[in-house]
Design an enzyme around this catalytic site. Structure first.
Site, PDB file in Angstrom:
ATOM      1  N   GLU A  38       1.500  -0.113   0.384  1.00 43.97           N
ATOM      2  CA  GLU A  38       0.631   1.047   0.633  1.00 43.97           C
ATOM      3  C   GLU A  38       1.461   2.188   1.222  1.00 43.97           C
ATOM      4  O   GLU A  38       2.435   1.944   1.944  1.00 43.97           O
ATOM      5  CB  GLU A  38      -0.487   0.585   1.596  1.00 43.97           C
ATOM      6  CG  GLU A  38      -1.394   1.647   2.153  1.00 43.97           C
ATOM      7  CD  GLU A  38      -2.306   2.288   1.120  1.00 43.97           C
ATOM      8  OE1 GLU A  38      -1.803   2.723   0.070  1.00 43.97           O
ATOM      9  OE2 GLU A  38      -3.509   2.383   1.382  1.00 43.97           O
ATOM     10  N   ASP A  77      -3.919   4.885   7.927  1.00 41.93           N
ATOM     11  CA  ASP A  77      -4.422   5.898   8.858  1.00 41.93           C
ATOM     12  C   ASP A  77      -5.495   5.231   9.740  1.00 41.93           C
ATOM     13  O   ASP A  77      -5.186   4.693  10.795  1.00 41.93           O
ATOM     14  CB  ASP A  77      -4.966   7.054   8.020  1.00 41.93           C
ATOM     15  CG  ASP A  77      -5.366   8.256   8.827  1.00 41.93           C
ATOM     16  OD1 ASP A  77      -5.085   8.286  10.025  1.00 41.93           O
ATOM     17  OD2 ASP A  77      -5.978   9.187   8.266  1.00 41.93           O
TER      18      ASP A  77
HETATM   19  P1  5GP Z   1      -7.213   5.025   5.835  1.00 34.74           P
HETATM   20  O1  5GP Z   1      -8.266   4.317   5.081  1.00 34.74           O
HETATM   21  O2  5GP Z   1      -6.172   4.109   6.450  1.00 34.74           O
HETATM   22  O3  5GP Z   1      -7.822   5.939   6.881  1.00 34.74           O
HETATM   23  O4  5GP Z   1      -6.501   6.026   4.852  1.00 34.74           O
HETATM   24  C1  5GP Z   1      -5.439   5.683   4.072  1.00 34.74           C
HETATM   25  C2  5GP Z   1      -5.286   6.651   2.939  1.00 34.74           C
HETATM   26  O5  5GP Z   1      -5.605   7.992   3.354  1.00 34.74           O
HETATM   27  C3  5GP Z   1      -3.838   6.707   2.494  1.00 34.74           C
HETATM   28  O6  5GP Z   1      -3.563   5.764   1.496  1.00 34.74           O
HETATM   29  C4  5GP Z   1      -3.718   8.127   1.981  1.00 34.74           C
HETATM   30  O7  5GP Z   1      -4.143   8.195   0.649  1.00 34.74           O
HETATM   31  C5  5GP Z   1      -4.694   8.918   2.825  1.00 34.74           C
HETATM   32  N1  5GP Z   1      -3.986   9.574   3.924  1.00 34.74           N
HETATM   33  C6  5GP Z   1      -4.005   9.247   5.244  1.00 34.74           C
HETATM   34  N2  5GP Z   1      -3.216  10.056   5.957  1.00 34.74           N
HETATM   35  C7  5GP Z   1      -2.676  10.935   5.063  1.00 34.74           C
HETATM   36  C8  5GP Z   1      -1.750  12.017   5.171  1.00 34.74           C
HETATM   37  O8  5GP Z   1      -1.225  12.362   6.244  1.00 34.74           O
HETATM   38  N3  5GP Z   1      -1.421  12.654   4.013  1.00 34.74           N
HETATM   39  C9  5GP Z   1      -1.943  12.317   2.803  1.00 34.74           C
HETATM   40  N4  5GP Z   1      -1.572  13.018   1.745  1.00 34.74           N
HETATM   41  N5  5GP Z   1      -2.833  11.304   2.659  1.00 34.74           N
HETATM   42  C10 5GP Z   1      -3.175  10.614   3.768  1.00 34.74           C
END
Ligand code: 5GP
Length: 182
Positions: free
Chosen positions: A104, A108
């Site tokens: 992955e 986040d």
């Molecule tokens: P989570 O479900 O862990 O909150 O989010 C993960 C997904 O959010 C990552 O695979 C990515 O696609 C997107 N994401 C989270 N932080 C960032 C960031 O700083 N930049 C970008 N472009 N996408 C992010």
């Protein structure tokens, strides 16, 4: 301010340079080579953001492996994770009895990874581990473990090295961040 500057696209600032990414990838691959010695792995690339990280990692992993691709996208606002994800490309090969490693780009809140893990565990792999390039510890909302982690970063919105903003910047060789104008 002259017109051409107003209209120009600002290049993202460097957060993690290419050499640092490549050095860390070599270390992570070595750990994986050590932990899975004598085993075959199924390496899963989570599309789209992980494709460059994945392709660099698998070229450093010296194990028998098959590669699979899992397409996911978040519902709703892209900047805030809802935790509910849509599978846009599924894996058609059975994962039963396989040693799966899920690659992955960014963890986040961790909700996306947690959702994918739950979904893949129902397919009865022998084992399943996670490898992520970036983790944002301050945003984490789940207690999932990343088994192989590249770097911890702050809450900045990052781009580059496969990761986009509105479809752009995936081709940058480094992890960058976009500066705000104000
Ligand atoms: P989570 O479900 O862990 O909150 O989010 C993960 C997904 O959010 C990552 O695979 C990515 O696609 C997107 N994401 C989270 N932080 C960032 C960031 O700083 N930049 C970008 N472009 N996408 C992010």
């Amino acid at each position: 301010m002259p017109m051409y500057e107003e209209n120009s696209i600002k290049q993202p600032k460097v957060l993690i340079p290419e050499v640092k990414i490549q050095a860390r990838i070599a270390e992570l691959a070595q750990e994986i080579n050590h932990d899975y010695r004598g085993k075959e792995i199924t390496a899963i690339c989570v599309l789209k953001g992980s494709f460059i990280f994945f392709s660099d990692m698998i070229r450093k992993i010296d194990l028998p492996m098959t590669c699979e691709f899992l397409g996911v996208s978040s519902y709703g606002n892209k900047m805030v994770s809802s935790g509910e994800i849509k599978v846009t490309l599924d894996i058609h090969e059975p994962l039963e009895k396989k040693n799966v490693i899920l690659f992955e780009d960014i963890v986040d809140t961790g909700l996306t990874l947690s959702y994918m893990l739950n979904m893949l565990k129902t397919r009865k792999p022998a084992s399943i581990k996670t490898c992520a390039l970036l983790l944002k510890p301050e945003s984490l909302k789940t207690d999932i473990d990343v088994d192989y982690l590249g770097f911890k970063v702050g809450n900045e919105f990052v781009v580059g090295y496969g990761v986009d903003f509105a479809g752009k910047w995936r081709g940058l060789p480094y992890i960058g961040y976009l500066e705000h104008d104000h």
